[in-house]
Motif scaffolding. Structure first.
Motif, PDB file in Angstrom:
ATOM      1  N   ARG A 100       1.450  51.607  19.875  1.00  0.00           N
ATOM      2  CA  ARG A 100       1.036  50.624  18.747  1.00  0.00           C
ATOM      3  C   ARG A 100       2.032  50.770  17.632  1.00  0.00           C
ATOM      4  O   ARG A 100       2.354  52.013  17.197  1.00  0.00           O
ATOM      5  N   LYS A 101       2.903  49.748  17.162  1.00  0.00           N
ATOM      6  CA  LYS A 101       3.925  49.880  16.312  1.00  0.00           C
ATOM      7  C   LYS A 101       3.333  49.739  14.876  1.00  0.00           C
ATOM      8  O   LYS A 101       2.518  48.929  14.477  1.00  0.00           O
ATOM      9  N   ARG A 102       3.965  50.470  13.809  1.00  0.00           N
ATOM     10  CA  ARG A 102       3.701  50.336  12.274  1.00  0.00           C
ATOM     11  C   ARG A 102       4.596  48.995  11.820  1.00  0.00           C
ATOM     12  O   ARG A 102       5.410  49.230  11.697  1.00  0.00           O
ATOM     13  N   CYS A 103       3.887  48.293  11.529  1.00  0.00           N
ATOM     14  CA  CYS A 103       4.725  46.844  10.929  1.00  0.00           C
ATOM     15  C   CYS A 103       4.048  46.399   9.649  1.00  0.00           C
ATOM     16  O   CYS A 103       3.215  46.751   9.105  1.00  0.00           O
ATOM     17  N   LEU A 104       5.534  46.249   8.767  1.00  0.00           N
ATOM     18  CA  LEU A 104       5.036  45.877   7.327  1.00  0.00           C
ATOM     19  C   LEU A 104       5.794  44.378   7.071  1.00  0.00           C
ATOM     20  O   LEU A 104       6.590  43.935   7.703  1.00  0.00           O
ATOM     21  N   TRP A 105       4.906  43.931   6.246  1.00  0.00           N
ATOM     22  CA  TRP A 105       5.576  42.466   5.758  1.00  0.00           C
ATOM     23  C   TRP A 105       5.993  42.442   4.374  1.00  0.00           C
ATOM     24  O   TRP A 105       5.097  42.853   3.648  1.00  0.00           O
ATOM     25  N   LEU A 106       7.211  42.203   4.116  1.00  0.00           N
ATOM     26  CA  LEU A 106       7.514  42.301   2.758  1.00  0.00           C
ATOM     27  C   LEU A 106       7.785  40.543   2.247  1.00  0.00           C
ATOM     28  O   LEU A 106       8.036  39.485   2.747  1.00  0.00           O
ATOM     29  N   TRP A 146       5.924  55.465   4.605  1.00  0.00           N
ATOM     30  CA  TRP A 146       5.393  54.982   5.700  1.00  0.00           C
ATOM     31  C   TRP A 146       6.290  54.860   6.762  1.00  0.00           C
ATOM     32  O   TRP A 146       5.941  54.771   7.900  1.00  0.00           O
ATOM     33  N   SER A 147       7.486  54.508   6.441  1.00  0.00           N
ATOM     34  CA  SER A 147       8.699  54.454   7.569  1.00  0.00           C
ATOM     35  C   SER A 147       8.116  53.622   8.710  1.00  0.00           C
ATOM     36  O   SER A 147       8.045  53.989   9.834  1.00  0.00           O
ATOM     37  N   PRO A 148       7.793  52.195   8.410  1.00  0.00           N
ATOM     38  CA  PRO A 148       7.267  51.440   9.602  1.00  0.00           C
ATOM     39  C   PRO A 148       8.225  51.319  10.591  1.00  0.00           C
ATOM     40  O   PRO A 148       9.452  51.436  10.375  1.00  0.00           O
ATOM     41  N   ASP A 149       7.864  50.848  11.782  1.00  0.00           N
ATOM     42  CA  ASP A 149       8.819  50.501  12.913  1.00  0.00           C
ATOM     43  C   ASP A 149       9.354  49.326  12.844  1.00  0.00           C
ATOM     44  O   ASP A 149      10.344  49.151  13.440  1.00  0.00           O
ATOM     45  N   VAL A 150       8.675  48.322  12.546  1.00  0.00           N
ATOM     46  CA  VAL A 150       9.230  47.045  12.148  1.00  0.00           C
ATOM     47  C   VAL A 150       8.819  46.441  11.105  1.00  0.00           C
ATOM     48  O   VAL A 150       8.038  46.670  10.446  1.00  0.00           O
ATOM     49  N   ILE A 151       9.825  45.722  10.475  1.00  0.00           N
ATOM     50  CA  ILE A 151       9.688  45.164   9.120  1.00  0.00           C
ATOM     51  C   ILE A 151       9.710  43.604   9.352  1.00  0.00           C
ATOM     52  O   ILE A 151      10.928  43.082   9.641  1.00  0.00           O
ATOM     53  N   PHE A 152       9.064  42.764   8.707  1.00  0.00           N
ATOM     54  CA  PHE A 152       9.179  41.426   8.764  1.00  0.00           C
ATOM     55  C   PHE A 152       9.312  40.885   7.179  1.00  0.00           C
ATOM     56  O   PHE A 152       8.706  41.364   6.373  1.00  0.00           O
ATOM     57  N   ILE A 153      10.319  39.945   7.004  1.00  0.00           N
ATOM     58  CA  ILE A 153      10.427  39.572   5.522  1.00  0.00           C
ATOM     59  C   ILE A 153       9.978  38.007   5.598  1.00  0.00           C
ATOM     60  O   ILE A 153      10.314  37.346   6.583  1.00  0.00           O
ATOM     61  N   TRP A 154       9.224  37.512   4.500  1.00  0.00           N
ATOM     62  CA  TRP A 154       8.767  36.407   4.377  1.00  0.00           C
ATOM     63  C   TRP A 154       9.843  35.526   4.375  1.00  0.00           C
ATOM     64  O   TRP A 154      10.869  35.790   3.766  1.00  0.00           O
ATOM     65  N   GLY A 155       9.878  34.209   5.059  1.00  0.00           N
ATOM     66  CA  GLY A 155      10.984  33.526   5.157  1.00  0.00           C
ATOM     67  C   GLY A 155      11.467  32.675   3.871  1.00  0.00           C
ATOM     68  O   GLY A 155      12.626  32.295   3.791  1.00  0.00           O
TER      69      GLY A 155
END
Length: 329
Positions: free
Chosen positions: A185-191, A236-245
């Motif tokens: 499971r990946k650690r994901c962060l939403w900015l 935290w060093s997330p595996d995946v980062i998503f940025i708000w559009g």
């Protein structure tokens, strides 16, 4: 003969009156601020400041008197589904910068807005306007808000159809991620609006993370969003980062920022800017699929994203995804 005609006419009029009586009803709703609001329905002159993607989804164009200006300046869906809407449905500012004079001139039956600025809601009520405030903090709450619109505009069957189409995509996601072992499971962060504003444990985004099999490092923070230190994100060093559009900074702020270089998602080129789609919309379903495919491409490699989303758009909005994508570019 004339007498028969008069009687027939009276029957028709009475029938129409009866139909009108059946169609007239009230909707009582306890909104996100705990306010109980009763509305005469079906609503015929609404000002919609937040849930405007539901206008094409539920086909309530004729029942909308005013709209958030962001629908015209930031929403590609509107340009495709109703290119001339601006000529007939005026914009009345935004959810946190409302043009009260413009709204009053429209004499609306109801205003639907978000609860981010409750003082604006109170001000509109002081002007004699009826206001419902929404702020869905999860997928089920989003469905509740959609069903509210269905009741308000006499579109309940259509609302259930749209929800079913969303659930089709969600089922696809759940089936795929159910096979992912816990250790993978990946650690994901939403900015959000700032590179250090993160989506936390309350909200639609965290629900999506759970659905797509992500671990949200900020999930233990029981807030919608919080501004945290960059040092904390590095830890935290997330595996995946998503940025708000709709974030006002470029993706390079993260991918090229020297302080971000040690974050795993940056090192492995797994930072993605989300589409400029609202997450308080039926389009939450394709957003979730997009996020799942970015996070676990190996589990979705046979899924035709464009094909799935195109069918969804045609069913829900009556336009092809290709049209929307072309406008967005």
């Amino acid at each position: 003969m004339k007498k028969q005609t008069v009687i027939t006419g009276l029957i028709v009029i009475l029938s129409l009156m009866d139909i009108s009586h059946v169609l007239a009803y009230t909707v009582t709703y306890k909104d996100k601020l705990g306010r109980v609001v009763t509305v005469d329905a079906p609503v015929k002159r609404a000002v919609i400041l937040i849930t405007y993607d539901l206008i094409p989804a539920l086909d309530i164009w004729d029942d909308v008197a005013g709209i958030n200006r962001w629908a015209y300046s930031h929403d590609d869906l509107f340009k495709a589904t109703m290119p001339d809407a601006e000529k007939t449905i005026p914009s009345v500012g935004t959810g946190d910068n409302v043009n009260i004079e413009a709204i009053l001139a429209l004499k609306p039956d109801l205003i639907i807005t978000w609860t981010y600025r409750p003082e604006i809601m109170r001000f509109m009520e002081q002007k004699g306007l009826k206001v419902i405030g929404v702020y869905p903090e999860g997928i089920e709450e989003l469905y509740e808000v959609m069903r509210l619109h269905g009741r308000l505009f006499n579109r309940e069957k259509r609302t259930e159809f749209v929800i079913n189409k969303m659930e089709e995509i969600f089922r696809l996601i759940r089936q795929r991620v159910a096979t992912i072992p816990e250790e993978k499971r990946k650690r994901c962060l939403w900015l959000g609006g700032k590179p250090t504003t993160v989506a936390c444990g309350i909200g639609v985004t965290n629900d999506i993370f759970k659905m797509i099999g992500c671990i949200n490092p900020a999930g233990d923070i029981q807030e919608r969003n919080r501004d945290v230190s960059l040092e904390r994100i590095i830890t935290w060093s997330p595996d995946v980062i998503f940025i708000w559009g709709n974030a006002g900074y470029p993706i390079e702020t993260v991918t090229k920022g020297s302080q971000w270089a040690s974050v795993k998602a940056v090192r492995e080129n797994r930072v993605y800017r989300a589409p400029e789609w609202s997450t308080w919309s039926p389009r939450l379903a394709p957003i979730a699929l997009w996020m799942a495919m970015k996070t676990y491409p190996e589990y979705f490699k046979d899924v035709d994203f464009d094909g799935v989303v195109d069918r969804f758009y045609r069913n829900v909005f009556g336009v092809s995804y290709g049209e929307i994508d072309k406008i967005a570019q």
